[in-house]
Design a protein around this motif. Sequence first.
Motif, PDB file in Angstrom:
ATOM      1  N   VAL A  48       0.826  -1.092   0.072  1.00 19.43           N
ATOM      2  CA  VAL A  48      -0.010   0.098  -0.053  1.00 19.43           C
ATOM      3  C   VAL A  48       0.758   1.254   0.077  1.00 19.43           C
ATOM      4  CG1 VAL A  48      -1.750   1.250   1.483  1.00 19.43           C
ATOM      5  CG2 VAL A  48      -1.914  -1.279   1.225  1.00 19.43           C
ATOM      6  N   ALA A  49       1.775   1.379   0.907  1.00 16.70           N
ATOM      7  CA  ALA A  49       2.764   2.707   1.177  1.00 16.70           C
ATOM      8  C   ALA A  49       3.681   2.183   2.054  1.00 16.70           C
ATOM      9  CB  ALA A  49       1.779   3.579   1.651  1.00 16.70           C
ATOM     10  N   ASP A  62      -0.068   2.476  -6.832  1.00 20.01           N
ATOM     11  CA  ASP A  62      -0.831   3.441  -7.848  1.00 20.01           C
ATOM     12  C   ASP A  62      -2.402   3.440  -7.588  1.00 20.01           C
ATOM     13  OD1 ASP A  62       1.044   2.544 -10.893  1.00 20.01           O
ATOM     14  OD2 ASP A  62       1.266   3.931  -9.169  1.00 20.01           O
ATOM     15  N   SER A  63      -2.855   2.349  -6.842  1.00 21.94           N
ATOM     16  CA  SER A  63      -4.305   2.261  -6.626  1.00 21.94           C
ATOM     17  C   SER A  63      -4.675   3.410  -5.399  1.00 21.94           C
ATOM     18  CB  SER A  63      -4.674   1.015  -6.147  1.00 21.94           C
ATOM     19  OG  SER A  63      -3.836   0.275  -4.837  1.00 21.94           O
ATOM     20  N   PHE A  68      -4.339   8.081  -0.210  1.00 23.87           N
ATOM     21  CA  PHE A  68      -3.679   7.791   1.126  1.00 23.87           C
ATOM     22  C   PHE A  68      -2.530   8.479   1.454  1.00 23.87           C
ATOM     23  CE2 PHE A  68      -5.516   3.113   1.303  1.00 23.87           C
ATOM     24  CZ  PHE A  68      -6.817   3.562   1.349  1.00 23.87           C
ATOM     25  N   THR A  69      -2.198   8.801   2.739  1.00 25.79           N
ATOM     26  CA  THR A  69      -0.880   9.427   2.933  1.00 25.79           C
ATOM     27  C   THR A  69      -0.318   8.541   4.241  1.00 25.79           C
ATOM     28  OG1 THR A  69      -1.854  11.601   2.640  1.00 25.79           O
ATOM     29  CG2 THR A  69       0.170  11.680   3.717  1.00 25.79           C
ATOM     30  N   ILE A  70       1.030   8.110   3.995  1.00 28.35           N
ATOM     31  CA  ILE A  70       1.777   7.701   5.359  1.00 28.35           C
ATOM     32  C   ILE A  70       2.581   8.718   5.829  1.00 28.35           C
ATOM     33  CG2 ILE A  70       3.643   7.005   3.408  1.00 28.35           C
ATOM     34  CD1 ILE A  70       3.721   4.392   5.206  1.00 28.35           C
ATOM     35  N   TYR A 106       9.123  -2.010  -1.514  1.00 32.45           N
ATOM     36  CA  TYR A 106       7.686  -2.459  -1.944  1.00 32.45           C
ATOM     37  C   TYR A 106       7.488  -3.983  -1.453  1.00 32.45           C
ATOM     38  CZ  TYR A 106       7.991   1.745  -4.775  1.00 32.45           C
ATOM     39  OH  TYR A 106       8.451   3.085  -5.254  1.00 32.45           O
ATOM     40  N   ASN A 107       8.368  -4.614  -1.213  1.00 35.60           N
ATOM     41  CA  ASN A 107       8.389  -6.246  -1.111  1.00 35.60           C
ATOM     42  C   ASN A 107       8.250  -6.588   0.203  1.00 35.60           C
ATOM     43  OD1 ASN A 107       8.725  -8.616  -1.305  1.00 35.60           O
ATOM     44  ND2 ASN A 107      10.665  -8.608  -2.739  1.00 35.60           N
TER      45      ASN A 107
END
Length: 124
Positions: A48-49, A62-63, A68-70, A106-107
């Motif tokens: 997600v982030a 991208d979705s 959303f903000t982390i 991202y993993n």
Amino acid sequence: QAQLVESGGGLVQAGGSLRLSCTASGRTISKYAMAWFRQAHGKERAFVAAVNGSGGSTYYADSVKGRFTISRDNAKNTLYLQMNSLKPDDTAVYYCATRLYYFASYNEYDFDTWGQGTQVTVSS
């Protein structure tokens, strides 16, 4: 070893907002990357982030980009995910994670410590 506890999930109507929190205990997380992942029913866990150790760099799927903000508060040992304009497709269990490394990833396999998850349900 850090322990992570998520909170803030719940049921919200489409278009609404929620803020998730992830509080760490056991060790500081201030130098280390953190991330949010989610897993919808019957699907694999998805990125997600993420944010780097200082909070200066953030990354989004991208979705969720633009919705959303982390963010993180290292003084409070807490990670946040502000979710706006929620859609039914955002329904999932949301997990926070951390890794013993400054740079984000991202993993999911790069993260070694996970929370138990918090359910987010968005109704149409």
